[in-house]
Design an enzyme around this catalytic site. Structure first.
Site, PDB file in Angstrom:
ATOM      1  N   LYS A  19      47.544  44.994  51.306  1.00  0.00           N
ATOM      2  CA  LYS A  19      47.963  43.885  50.725  1.00  0.00           C
ATOM      3  C   LYS A  19      47.985  44.002  49.147  1.00  0.00           C
ATOM      4  O   LYS A  19      47.081  44.760  48.521  1.00  0.00           O
ATOM      5  CB  LYS A  19      46.994  42.805  50.843  1.00  0.00           C
ATOM      6  CG  LYS A  19      47.129  41.237  50.288  1.00  0.00           C
ATOM      7  CD  LYS A  19      47.983  40.690  50.926  1.00  0.00           C
ATOM      8  CE  LYS A  19      48.650  39.231  50.137  1.00  0.00           C
ATOM      9  NZ  LYS A  19      49.757  39.867  49.389  1.00  0.00           N
ATOM     10  N   GLN A  59      43.093  48.203  43.959  1.00  0.00           N
ATOM     11  CA  GLN A  59      43.406  46.927  44.790  1.00  0.00           C
ATOM     12  C   GLN A  59      42.447  47.274  46.147  1.00  0.00           C
ATOM     13  O   GLN A  59      42.070  46.164  46.650  1.00  0.00           O
ATOM     14  CB  GLN A  59      44.927  46.954  45.281  1.00  0.00           C
ATOM     15  CG  GLN A  59      45.386  45.546  45.939  1.00  0.00           C
ATOM     16  CD  GLN A  59      45.753  44.531  44.816  1.00  0.00           C
ATOM     17  OE1 GLN A  59      46.336  44.995  44.010  1.00  0.00           O
ATOM     18  NE2 GLN A  59      45.172  43.198  44.942  1.00  0.00           N
ATOM     19  N   LYS A  83      39.098  45.577  44.944  1.00  0.00           N
ATOM     20  CA  LYS A  83      39.444  44.294  44.585  1.00  0.00           C
ATOM     21  C   LYS A  83      39.406  43.423  45.866  1.00  0.00           C
ATOM     22  O   LYS A  83      38.672  42.490  46.041  1.00  0.00           O
ATOM     23  CB  LYS A  83      40.531  43.993  43.822  1.00  0.00           C
ATOM     24  CG  LYS A  83      40.930  42.741  43.485  1.00  0.00           C
ATOM     25  CD  LYS A  83      42.610  42.454  42.951  1.00  0.00           C
ATOM     26  CE  LYS A  83      42.921  43.661  41.960  1.00  0.00           C
ATOM     27  NZ  LYS A  83      44.166  43.004  41.270  1.00  0.00           N
ATOM     28  N   LYS A  94      50.291  48.846  46.831  1.00  0.00           N
ATOM     29  CA  LYS A  94      50.904  48.248  45.735  1.00  0.00           C
ATOM     30  C   LYS A  94      52.303  48.912  45.727  1.00  0.00           C
ATOM     31  O   LYS A  94      52.679  49.956  46.441  1.00  0.00           O
ATOM     32  CB  LYS A  94      50.057  48.499  44.433  1.00  0.00           C
ATOM     33  CG  LYS A  94      50.729  47.989  43.239  1.00  0.00           C
ATOM     34  CD  LYS A  94      49.808  46.660  42.948  1.00  0.00           C
ATOM     35  CE  LYS A  94      50.195  45.823  42.128  1.00  0.00           C
ATOM     36  NZ  LYS A  94      49.278  44.763  41.704  1.00  0.00           N
ATOM     37  N   GLY A 137      53.647  39.168  44.299  1.00  0.00           N
ATOM     38  CA  GLY A 137      54.309  39.349  43.107  1.00  0.00           C
ATOM     39  C   GLY A 137      53.210  40.164  42.087  1.00  0.00           C
ATOM     40  O   GLY A 137      52.106  40.535  42.603  1.00  0.00           O
ATOM     41  N   ASP A 138      53.659  40.713  40.725  1.00  0.00           N
ATOM     42  CA  ASP A 138      52.894  41.255  39.836  1.00  0.00           C
ATOM     43  C   ASP A 138      53.924  41.135  38.882  1.00  0.00           C
ATOM     44  O   ASP A 138      54.829  40.102  38.568  1.00  0.00           O
ATOM     45  CB  ASP A 138      52.611  42.527  40.259  1.00  0.00           C
ATOM     46  CG  ASP A 138      51.544  43.255  39.400  1.00  0.00           C
ATOM     47  OD1 ASP A 138      50.335  43.097  39.457  1.00  0.00           O
ATOM     48  OD2 ASP A 138      51.884  44.080  38.534  1.00  0.00           O
ATOM     49  N   THR A 141      45.213  33.415  39.772  1.00  0.00           N
ATOM     50  CA  THR A 141      44.660  34.495  39.191  1.00  0.00           C
ATOM     51  C   THR A 141      43.969  34.143  37.977  1.00  0.00           C
ATOM     52  O   THR A 141      42.941  34.414  37.627  1.00  0.00           O
ATOM     53  CB  THR A 141      45.833  35.515  39.027  1.00  0.00           C
ATOM     54  OG1 THR A 141      46.553  35.999  40.208  1.00  0.00           O
ATOM     55  CG2 THR A 141      45.216  36.962  38.539  1.00  0.00           C
ATOM     56  N   ASN A 174      52.419  34.830  34.000  1.00  0.00           N
ATOM     57  CA  ASN A 174      51.864  33.822  35.129  1.00  0.00           C
ATOM     58  C   ASN A 174      50.058  34.084  34.876  1.00  0.00           C
ATOM     59  O   ASN A 174      49.707  32.740  34.873  1.00  0.00           O
ATOM     60  CB  ASN A 174      52.102  34.623  36.256  1.00  0.00           C
ATOM     61  CG  ASN A 174      51.361  33.758  37.496  1.00  0.00           C
ATOM     62  OD1 ASN A 174      50.431  34.510  37.908  1.00  0.00           O
ATOM     63  ND2 ASN A 174      51.851  32.576  38.034  1.00  0.00           N
ATOM     64  N   SER A 181      46.227  34.660  48.205  1.00  0.00           N
ATOM     65  CA  SER A 181      47.311  35.135  48.917  1.00  0.00           C
ATOM     66  C   SER A 181      46.870  35.316  50.104  1.00  0.00           C
ATOM     67  O   SER A 181      47.586  35.156  51.243  1.00  0.00           O
ATOM     68  CB  SER A 181      47.722  36.657  48.087  1.00  0.00           C
ATOM     69  OG  SER A 181      48.974  36.643  47.254  1.00  0.00           O
TER      70      SER A 181
HETATM   71  P1  NDP Z   1      54.347  38.437  34.443  1.00  0.00           P
HETATM   72  O1  NDP Z   1      55.350  39.324  34.462  1.00  0.00           O
HETATM   73  O2  NDP Z   1      54.157  37.095  34.694  1.00  0.00           O
HETATM   74  O3  NDP Z   1      53.794  38.720  32.748  1.00  0.00           O
HETATM   75  C1  NDP Z   1      53.484  39.716  32.011  1.00  0.00           C
HETATM   76  C2  NDP Z   1      53.033  39.522  30.583  1.00  0.00           C
HETATM   77  O4  NDP Z   1      52.532  40.682  29.929  1.00  0.00           O
HETATM   78  C3  NDP Z   1      54.441  39.003  29.798  1.00  0.00           C
HETATM   79  O5  NDP Z   1      54.054  38.463  28.884  1.00  0.00           O
HETATM   80  C4  NDP Z   1      54.829  40.399  29.420  1.00  0.00           C
HETATM   81  O6  NDP Z   1      55.778  40.152  28.150  1.00  0.00           O
HETATM   82  C5  NDP Z   1      53.499  41.038  29.123  1.00  0.00           C
HETATM   83  N1  NDP Z   1      53.745  42.541  29.382  1.00  0.00           N
HETATM   84  C6  NDP Z   1      53.964  43.121  30.296  1.00  0.00           C
HETATM   85  N2  NDP Z   1      53.929  44.714  29.958  1.00  0.00           N
HETATM   86  C7  NDP Z   1      53.582  44.834  28.846  1.00  0.00           C
HETATM   87  C8  NDP Z   1      53.553  45.741  28.121  1.00  0.00           C
HETATM   88  N3  NDP Z   1      54.044  47.350  28.332  1.00  0.00           N
HETATM   89  N4  NDP Z   1      53.295  45.663  26.898  1.00  0.00           N
HETATM   90  C9  NDP Z   1      52.857  44.544  26.128  1.00  0.00           C
HETATM   91  N5  NDP Z   1      53.003  43.201  26.818  1.00  0.00           N
HETATM   92  C10 NDP Z   1      53.399  43.608  28.242  1.00  0.00           C
HETATM   93  O7  NDP Z   1      53.163  39.191  34.951  1.00  0.00           O
HETATM   94  P2  NDP Z   1      51.828  38.646  35.464  1.00  0.00           P
HETATM   95  O8  NDP Z   1      51.046  37.690  34.594  1.00  0.00           O
HETATM   96  O9  NDP Z   1      51.654  38.345  37.036  1.00  0.00           O
HETATM   97  O10 NDP Z   1      50.712  40.035  35.308  1.00  0.00           O
HETATM   98  C11 NDP Z   1      49.922  40.319  34.016  1.00  0.00           C
HETATM   99  C12 NDP Z   1      48.852  41.270  34.564  1.00  0.00           C
HETATM  100  O11 NDP Z   1      48.233  40.570  35.479  1.00  0.00           O
HETATM  101  C13 NDP Z   1      49.185  42.528  35.196  1.00  0.00           C
HETATM  102  O12 NDP Z   1      48.582  43.571  34.699  1.00  0.00           O
HETATM  103  C14 NDP Z   1      49.142  42.521  36.616  1.00  0.00           C
HETATM  104  O13 NDP Z   1      48.970  43.405  37.378  1.00  0.00           O
HETATM  105  C15 NDP Z   1      47.794  41.668  36.685  1.00  0.00           C
HETATM  106  N6  NDP Z   1      47.738  40.769  37.992  1.00  0.00           N
HETATM  107  C16 NDP Z   1      48.402  39.789  38.281  1.00  0.00           C
HETATM  108  C17 NDP Z   1      48.236  38.976  39.327  1.00  0.00           C
HETATM  109  C18 NDP Z   1      49.212  37.988  39.788  1.00  0.00           C
HETATM  110  O14 NDP Z   1      48.758  37.292  40.777  1.00  0.00           O
HETATM  111  N7  NDP Z   1      50.528  37.881  39.134  1.00  0.00           N
HETATM  112  C19 NDP Z   1      46.916  39.221  40.076  1.00  0.00           C
HETATM  113  C20 NDP Z   1      46.259  40.134  39.386  1.00  0.00           C
HETATM  114  C21 NDP Z   1      46.283  40.927  38.260  1.00  0.00           C
HETATM  115  P3  NDP Z   1      56.925  40.531  28.208  1.00  0.00           P
HETATM  116  O15 NDP Z   1      57.629  39.416  28.492  1.00  0.00           O
HETATM  117  O16 NDP Z   1      57.631  41.101  26.869  1.00  0.00           O
HETATM  118  O17 NDP Z   1      57.510  41.718  29.260  1.00  0.00           O
HETATM  119  O1  2IT Z   2      47.015  42.894  41.351  1.00  0.00           O
HETATM  120  C1  2IT Z   2      47.172  41.718  41.996  1.00  0.00           C
HETATM  121  O2  2IT Z   2      45.815  41.619  42.492  1.00  0.00           O
HETATM  122  C2  2IT Z   2      48.170  41.285  42.500  1.00  0.00           C
HETATM  123  N1  2IT Z   2      49.286  41.370  41.557  1.00  0.00           N
HETATM  124  C3  2IT Z   2      48.451  40.088  43.148  1.00  0.00           C
HETATM  125  C4  2IT Z   2      48.413  40.720  44.778  1.00  0.00           C
HETATM  126  C5  2IT Z   2      48.640  39.709  45.678  1.00  0.00           C
HETATM  127  O3  2IT Z   2      48.898  40.087  47.040  1.00  0.00           O
HETATM  128  O4  2IT Z   2      48.616  38.599  45.602  1.00  0.00           O
END
Ligand code: NDP
Ligand code: 2IT
Length: 442
Positions: A89, A110, A113, A125, A164-165, A208, A239, A375
């Site tokens: 997952k 992961q 976590k 992943k 998603g990520d 998250t 997100n 999830s």
């Molecule tokens: P999104 O794609 O929704 O948003 C990512 C954000 O981070 C955007 O604002 C993006 O800016 C910025 N970003 C991405 N890459 C870079 C970079 N190299 N340098 C600067 N800014 C950057 O992703 P999420 O919000 O889902 O994910 C954000 C973080 O949270 C990641 O590390 C992800 O692994 C982690 N995460 C997400 C989960 C989820 O459920 N979605 C769960 C647990 C962890 P821009 O639009 O300019 O690219």
């Molecule tokens: O990093 C993370 O935990 C995620 N992007 C969410 C993974 C999931 O299966 O919901």
């Protein structure tokens, strides 16, 4: 050489040129030492050699067609890291920076976590170096369909359940789900983060960010403090960042920064989230537009949000976005607590700075586990063919985050020192997976 050093050297030799993966492995190996060195059961069963080697690493070609009719090719990945405690997952990341090292560090994190959530989910992943920025709706759909055409051979509701990520939200999950269903003729919970009309769970979008703030609140409460009245710096505007900001505001904190990969905004009056959501969720625009629309805000295209004075810092963008210098600046400005919304956003040196200064620090594995936890609740609802209410899911999320905080704090106290949540999370996550691996002998 001790068992841990032996394994570390072997992993480094076998995975040359994978700095992010080694960073994640080093942190875990360094912190689980008190457990691993207290009993030779781990060495006899080669638990560390097994847990650092993915069960399976899948890499594949993703051909798609752009709007000019040209064929384009990206590389797809799915790392099925460990299924000792449940089906693989973990999310799918679409970003040009994606490579094997990054997907492996994410898959490795992961495992621990998902174990911390207390739910039956293993670690995996995936993703691609495809850049969704600037692509048309049709190009995104074509890419997602092609990506799933190959991925569908490797996943399933009881095998591996992606989500998603970065770069993958509801739209991309929808296209991938449609293609999976068409290929397999199966209506099953093979992906999470689905839309609410086809098997998605209420509160997954928020999970998250909300979970991050719940556990940050738990950590502050243990130090007789709370979010209320605090000034909070958040990075990112995706997100995780948006729903972390929303929950901070509900709890009475003031969010003053957000960012994207081009720059960052500072709004001393507190960020107006309706404007951020319109820019990011509706128009898929840049955070710079916020400063055009909100007069009290400044936009900066250099520097980082961490230079703004805050009580609480929530990095929610990407790996290694907060380095040693940023940590020193935050400490100088008297930051009280840091909660990692992104995966591995703080460098090793930055974590050392926070811990030396007694800043409350909740590492990503524990802090952002709310997303994958909900999830897993989506998987439960899909299996039951039921849909729970928002409050039911949010209530469970709150309970899960409190459970993660408690087991992290307890392991810290038992094996390291109170409030060493980095060691606590790694140890508590490791113990369950290690026991399952030993019991199964694979
Ligand atoms: P999104 O794609 O929704 O948003 C990512 C954000 O981070 C955007 O604002 C993006 O800016 C910025 N970003 C991405 N890459 C870079 C970079 N190299 N340098 C600067 N800014 C950057 O992703 P999420 O919000 O889902 O994910 C954000 C973080 O949270 C990641 O590390 C992800 O692994 C982690 N995460 C997400 C989960 C989820 O459920 N979605 C769960 C647990 C962890 P821009 O639009 O300019 O690219
Ligand atoms: O990093 C993370 O935990 C995620 N992007 C969410 C993974 C999931 O299966 O919901």
């Amino acid at each position: 050489m001790s068992y841990i050093e032996e394994v570390r050297a072997a992993v480094a030799a076998r995975n040359a040129g994978q700095p992010e993966f080694m960073q994640a492995v080093d942190e875990v190996l360094n912190t689980i030492r008190p457990v691993v060195e207290s009993d030779d059961v781990y060495k006899r069963n080669a638990v560390l050699e097994r847990i650092t080697e993915p069960d399976r690493q899948i890499m594949f070609r993703v051909p798609w067609t752009d709007d000019n009719g040209n064929m384009r090719v990206n590389r797809g990945y799915r790392i099925q890291f460990n299924n000792a405690i449940g089906p693989y997952k973990g999310g799918l990341r679409l970003h040009p920076s994606v490579n094997l090292s990054i997907i492996k560090f994410l898959g490795f994190e992961q495992i621990f976590k998902n174990s911390l959530t207390g739910l039956p989910i293993g670690g995996g992943k995936g993703g691609s170096d495809f850049d969704p920025k600037g692509k048309s709706e049709r190009e995104i759909r074509d890419f997602c369909h092609s990506f799933m055409t190959e991925l569908s051979r490797h996943i399933g509701a009881d095998t591996d359940v992606p989500a998603g990520d970065i770069g993958v939200g509801g739209r991309e999950i929808g296209y991938m789900y449609g293609q999976y269903k068409r290929i397999k003729n199966l209506y099953e919970g093979v992906l999470t983060g689905k839309g609410l009309t086809y098997g998605g769970s209420l509160a997954r979008t928020e999970a998250t960010g909300y979970g991050l703030v719940y556990i940050t609140e738990n950590m502050l409460a243990a130090a007789n403090d709370g979010i209320k009245g605090k000034t909070v710096a958040i990075s990112g505007s995706g997100n995780v960042a948006i729903y972390a900001a929303q929950k901070v505001q509900t709890l009475g904190g003031k969010v003053v920064t957000m960012s994207d990969s081009n720059g960052w905004i500072y709004d001393p009056n507190g960020i107006d989230l309706a404007v951020v959501k319109d820019i990011k969720e509706v128009k898929r625009g840049r955070i710079k537009e916020y400063a055009d629309r909100v007069k009290s805000a400044e936009y900066h295209d250099s520097g980082k949000v961490w230079q703004v004075k805050c009580d609480v810092a929530l990095p929610c963008a990407t790996q290694n976005e907060l380095d040693e210098n940023d940590a020193h600046t935050l400490v100088k400005n008297k930051v009280k607590a840091v909660g990692e919304g992104a995966n591995m956003p703080s460098t090793t040196e930055a974590i050392n700075v926070f811990q030396a200064a007694n800043v409350l620090f909740m590492p990503a594995k524990a802090a952002n586990a709310g997303g994958v936890a909900v999830s897993a609740l989506e998987m439960s609802q899909n299996s039951q063919r039921l849909a729970w209410t928002f409050d039911e899911v949010d209530g469970k999320l709150k309970g899960i985050m409190k459970g993660i905080f408690d087991k992290t704090a307890e392991a810290a106290k038992l094996y390291s020192k109170p409030a060493d949540y980095v060691s606590g999370a790694n140890i508590a996550g490791f113990l369950k997976v290690a026991q399952a691996m030993i019991a199964q002998g694979v």
